[in-house]
Design a protein around this motif. Sequence first.
Motif, PDB file in Angstrom:
ATOM      1  N   LEU A  34       0.833  -1.215   0.000  1.00 49.14           N
ATOM      2  CA  LEU A  34       0.000   0.000   0.000  1.00 49.14           C
ATOM      3  C   LEU A  34       0.859   1.253   0.000  1.00 49.14           C
ATOM      4  CD1 LEU A  34      -2.864  -1.114   2.383  1.00 49.14           C
ATOM      5  CD2 LEU A  34      -3.035  -0.632  -0.061  1.00 49.14           C
ATOM      6  N   LYS A  38       0.467   4.006  -2.962  1.00 50.93           N
ATOM      7  CA  LYS A  38       0.218   5.437  -2.769  1.00 50.93           C
ATOM      8  C   LYS A  38       1.155   6.283  -3.622  1.00 50.93           C
ATOM      9  CE  LYS A  38      -1.562   5.047   1.908  1.00 50.93           C
ATOM     10  NZ  LYS A  38      -1.519   5.558   3.287  1.00 50.93           N
TER      11      LYS A  38
ATOM     12  N   ARG B  58     -10.065   1.941  -2.438  1.00 51.79           N
ATOM     13  CA  ARG B  58      -8.770   2.572  -2.168  1.00 51.79           C
ATOM     14  C   ARG B  58      -8.705   3.240  -0.797  1.00 51.79           C
ATOM     15  NH1 ARG B  58      -8.370   5.995  -7.653  1.00 51.79           N
ATOM     16  NH2 ARG B  58     -10.581   6.113  -7.208  1.00 51.79           N
ATOM     17  N   THR B  60      -8.123   4.036   2.813  1.00 54.07           N
ATOM     18  CA  THR B  60      -7.404   3.409   3.929  1.00 54.07           C
ATOM     19  C   THR B  60      -8.310   3.409   5.161  1.00 54.07           C
ATOM     20  OG1 THR B  60      -6.472   5.503   4.685  1.00 54.07           O
ATOM     21  CG2 THR B  60      -5.151   4.224   3.100  1.00 54.07           C
ATOM     22  N   LYS B  76      -3.264  11.874  10.521  1.00 52.12           N
ATOM     23  CA  LYS B  76      -2.500  11.524   9.323  1.00 52.12           C
ATOM     24  C   LYS B  76      -1.208  12.342   9.345  1.00 52.12           C
ATOM     25  CE  LYS B  76      -4.425  10.698   5.208  1.00 52.12           C
ATOM     26  NZ  LYS B  76      -4.913  10.844   3.796  1.00 52.12           N
ATOM     27  N   ASP B  79       1.413   9.268   6.483  1.00 51.16           N
ATOM     28  CA  ASP B  79       0.593   8.427   5.592  1.00 51.16           C
ATOM     29  C   ASP B  79       1.420   7.311   4.941  1.00 51.16           C
ATOM     30  OD1 ASP B  79      -2.019   7.881   4.804  1.00 51.16           O
ATOM     31  OD2 ASP B  79      -1.829   8.932   2.893  1.00 51.16           O
ATOM     32  N   SER B  97      -3.126   2.612  10.880  1.00 53.13           N
ATOM     33  CA  SER B  97      -4.352   2.607  10.082  1.00 53.13           C
ATOM     34  C   SER B  97      -4.138   3.208   8.694  1.00 53.13           C
ATOM     35  CB  SER B  97      -5.476   3.339  10.818  1.00 53.13           C
ATOM     36  OG  SER B  97      -5.130   4.692  11.052  1.00 53.13           O
ATOM     37  N   CYS B  98      -3.000   3.856   8.469  1.00 56.14           N
ATOM     38  CA  CYS B  98      -2.729   4.428   7.135  1.00 56.14           C
ATOM     39  C   CYS B  98      -2.228   3.372   6.164  1.00 56.14           C
ATOM     40  CB  CYS B  98      -1.716   5.571   7.226  1.00 56.14           C
ATOM     41  SG  CYS B  98       0.005   5.043   7.447  1.00 56.14           S
ATOM     42  N   LEU B  99      -1.758   2.236   6.671  1.00 52.58           N
ATOM     43  CA  LEU B  99      -1.170   1.226   5.781  1.00 52.58           C
ATOM     44  C   LEU B  99      -2.062   0.001   5.661  1.00 52.58           C
ATOM     45  CD1 LEU B  99       2.711   1.114   6.252  1.00 52.58           C
ATOM     46  CD2 LEU B  99       1.345   2.195   4.475  1.00 52.58           C
ATOM     47  N   THR B 100      -3.364   0.213   5.757  1.00 49.20           N
ATOM     48  CA  THR B 100      -4.284  -0.894   5.563  1.00 49.20           C
ATOM     49  C   THR B 100      -5.557  -0.345   4.946  1.00 49.20           C
ATOM     50  OG1 THR B 100      -5.162  -2.872   6.643  1.00 49.20           O
ATOM     51  CG2 THR B 100      -5.361  -0.795   7.864  1.00 49.20           C
ATOM     52  N   LEU B 101      -6.211  -1.148   4.123  1.00 46.83           N
ATOM     53  CA  LEU B 101      -7.439  -0.700   3.465  1.00 46.83           C
ATOM     54  C   LEU B 101      -8.632  -1.003   4.363  1.00 46.83           C
ATOM     55  CD1 LEU B 101      -6.722  -2.087  -0.113  1.00 46.83           C
ATOM     56  CD2 LEU B 101      -6.570   0.308   0.620  1.00 46.83           C
TER      57      LEU B 101
END
Lengths: 315, 207
Positions: A34, A38, B58, B60, B76, B79, B97-101
């Motif tokens: 991810l 990005k 998309r 996150t 954030k 990110d 939580s920024c690196l998971t959908l």
Amino acid sequence: MRPFTYERVRTPSEAAAAAQRPGARFIAGGTNLLDLMKLQIEAPTHLVDVNHLGLDRIEETGEGGLRIGALVRNTDLAADARVRRDYAVLSRALLAGASGQLRNKATTAGNLLQRTRCPYFYDTAQPCNKRQPGSGCAAIGGITRQLAVIGSSDACIATHPSDMAVAMRALDAIVETIDGEGGERRIPIAEFHRLPGDTPHLDTTLRSGEFITAVTLPAPVGGRHFYRKVRDRASYAFALVSVAAIVQPDGSGRVALGGVAHRPWRVEAAEGELPRGARAAMVAILDGARPTHENAFKLRLAERTLAGVLDEARS
Amino acid sequence: MTPPDPIALSRRTLVAGAAAMTSAGGAAAAPAAATGTTPSALTLRVNGEDRHLDLDPRTTLLDALREQLHLTGSKKGCDHGQCGACTVMVNGTRIYSCLTLAVMHDGDAVTTIEGLGSPEAMHPMQEAFVRHDGYQCGYCTPGQICASVAMLEEIKAGIPSHVTEDLNAAPALTADEIRERMSGNICRCGAYSNILDAITDVAGRPA
């Protein structure tokens, strides 16, 4: 992120079949993929979520080893009582990597499949043969302090960032896979990661759509286990140099290096030099090194790190 | 080209516009559903309450919490999983939580800083951060607090760390252990020593 469709699969063969769709990628922990999506360094058009396959167990094999499910999280692998007792080099390597939050999410297979942290790979304004085959390598002649000193090519001087993989190289792990047709393969870790050559966009010998189901460790080899990582800050940083070592009471042993090459670096033929000391061993291990003026320090650092490990092993 | 009026053109309309252009351009080659904007339906149990969402895949988890559920306590920062300001607990485990959908967490239980405590009824870790002045600007604080609460549970569960001397013994509650285990949360004001005091206070041992 570029648009993609998303699908959850329930079995490994379903995963391998789903991956045959053009532009498909597996996602497990997602901590590396991810990040790259990005930045549009990775731009899959279809994501196959493999988190619900039940491959999250660590089982004993008939040969006295361990079979680690592909989706076992780094935290759980490092904390497993059998790994801590019999494969301490692996626990130590995992705990030396990333942060608690990342280890809670990152998986065993995903860790093996990490992309390089070469800054030129990340900088989409720069040419990079790994990111865009044929575009050139801005790292060569650039800022190279972090980059490879051995096994590199005129196309790429990136390093593999994993700590876990270095320990697994010392442990002779085997990567188990399944493909879209149900065919299974067992790939020795020595043959899993590639050297860059003139195709640095290929990190591993996995075939398109091939899915990692597990990593198997052979029966424990005993000895004292070490993973010593040297980095620019005490925690949460990639290695400048790391040494995974298993040293036996008679002074023989195994050594694999991280932070120096496009794959975990181990030269079995050089390990006979270990009883003669770190210098003799490292001369043989790093024979053929091609450092730059900025990263030549890694050769001495590797030798001194190994010397520290061997001292501790004797104590 | 005249730059767009930042007020007239909100970030959300810009994203929607960009997505529409992409789907129009890619329609010929891609399967019908492959626009990336087809919303995915999911349920997150956030701070004890089921929340139903229809999201672009998309999105996150961090953006779902902040932009859809308006839980803006999770921050954030980078990110990219380098700063820790977005730390939340999913099924009791701390993650970025920024690196998971968000779609990967359908059915999961998420605890954010808002779920730990409120200004009227603070979590003991929040009280300790106040008492020990464990911040300056406060931006990293929600992440620090979520991370530290889950981190103490990891020690209790016997999970070792890089600085644990004996891998086969229960990890000790030392300052070194806490520092190492909190290295995934950056505080650019440099309130680390007070953060350590706050966590040590809650952990119940002198520093």
